[in-house]
Write a protein that holds these residues in place. Structure first.
Motif: not given
Length: 272
Positions: A120-145
């Motif tokens: 749980p701890s490392i997953t939360t850390e990595i997800l917050k780090s990666v998601v913060a690099r993308f806009d909301a629209g990019e999270l949808i259009t670039q979901r595979e990336l």
């Protein structure tokens, strides 16, 4: 004599039962897909990892700790923020298993519930780090990336704890209520704009068709005028004859028309 025999049998049975209990306590099984770590009361956790099968240990001195080394799934939900400060609800599905050779270190430094303490701890850390690099629209259009970036970073992070991640996938991705309503409003506006553009294009096509029709009528009038100028009233007489012929043909096919010979009362047979 019989009493001595029964006494001997009893002692033998007791000794056999004690021996059986000792042997049974000195045996333990490691099932398929599992590994064992031995804890010694005098020397602590042993560095040897025991494989599958039946094995011996020293009763009351050694204790086996069994670990499941098969891939197991785990879902980790995380609420984080995107680059444009939108709330994002993400659920990550992980297939994980421990590195068999590192089980003694995992048991010593983390414990048997290593997955509860680490994932749980490392997953939360990595997800917050990666998601913060993308806009909301990019999270949808670039979901595979996004999924691939999370998988790479999380696999590298889990390896430091002696864990192998066989699969990492984004199974759920939603946004806050405000962003969802804004997206829906944008879609409606785009549909309205497309509808308006269609109406404008239809009007333009109708305008062009009217212009072409008017040009055709003008050209036909010009041709008729030229024909009249060159042929005189002959063209008009020809058109009259053609019209009369067409009218006569249509009347001949109608059942409500009856032709009577001139000068005779055919229907009533009356004298003239």
């Amino acid at each position: 004599m019989a009493a001595k025999v029964f006494e001997s049998i009893g002692k033998f049975g007791l000794a056999l039962a004690v021996a059986g209990g000792v042997v049974n306590s000195a045996l333990y099984n490691v099932d398929a897909g599992h590994r064992a770590v031995i804890f010694d009361r005098f020397r602590g956790v042993q560095d040897i990892v025991v494989g599958e099968g039946t094995h011996f240990l020293i009763p009351w001195v050694q204790k086996p700790i069994i670990f499941d080394c098969r891939s197991r799934p785990r879902n980790v939900p995380v609420i984080t923020g995107s680059k444009d400060l939108q709330n994002v609800n993400i659920t990550l599905r992980i297939l994980f298993r421990p590195v068999a050779s590192q089980l003694p270190r995992i048991f010593t430094s983390i414990g048997e519930d290593y997955d509860e303490r680490v994932l749980p701890s490392i997953t939360t850390e990595i997800l917050k780090s990666v998601v913060a690099r993308f806009d909301a629209g990019e999270l949808i259009t670039q979901r595979e990336l996004v999924s691939r970036q999370v998988s790479d970073d999380l696999t590298e992070r889990a390896a430091t704890f002696g864990l192998i991640l066989d699969d990492v996938s984004l199974t759920h991705l939603t946004f806050g209520k405000e962003f969802t309503e804004a997206v829906e409003a944008k879609q409606v506006a785009q549909q309205e704009a497309e509808r308006a553009r269609f109406v404008v294009e239809k009007a333009e096509q109708q305008k062009k068709a009217a212009i072409i029709s008017a040009e055709g009528d003008s050209k036909a009038a010009e041709l008729i005028a030229n024909s009249l100028a060159s042929a005189g009233d002959g063209l008009i007489e020809l058109r009259k004859l053609e019209a009369a012929e067409d009218i006569a043909y249509q009347l001949s096919r109608s059942r409500n028309i009856t032709y009577l010979p001139s000068g005779q009362s055919v229907l009533l047979q009356l004298p003239q």
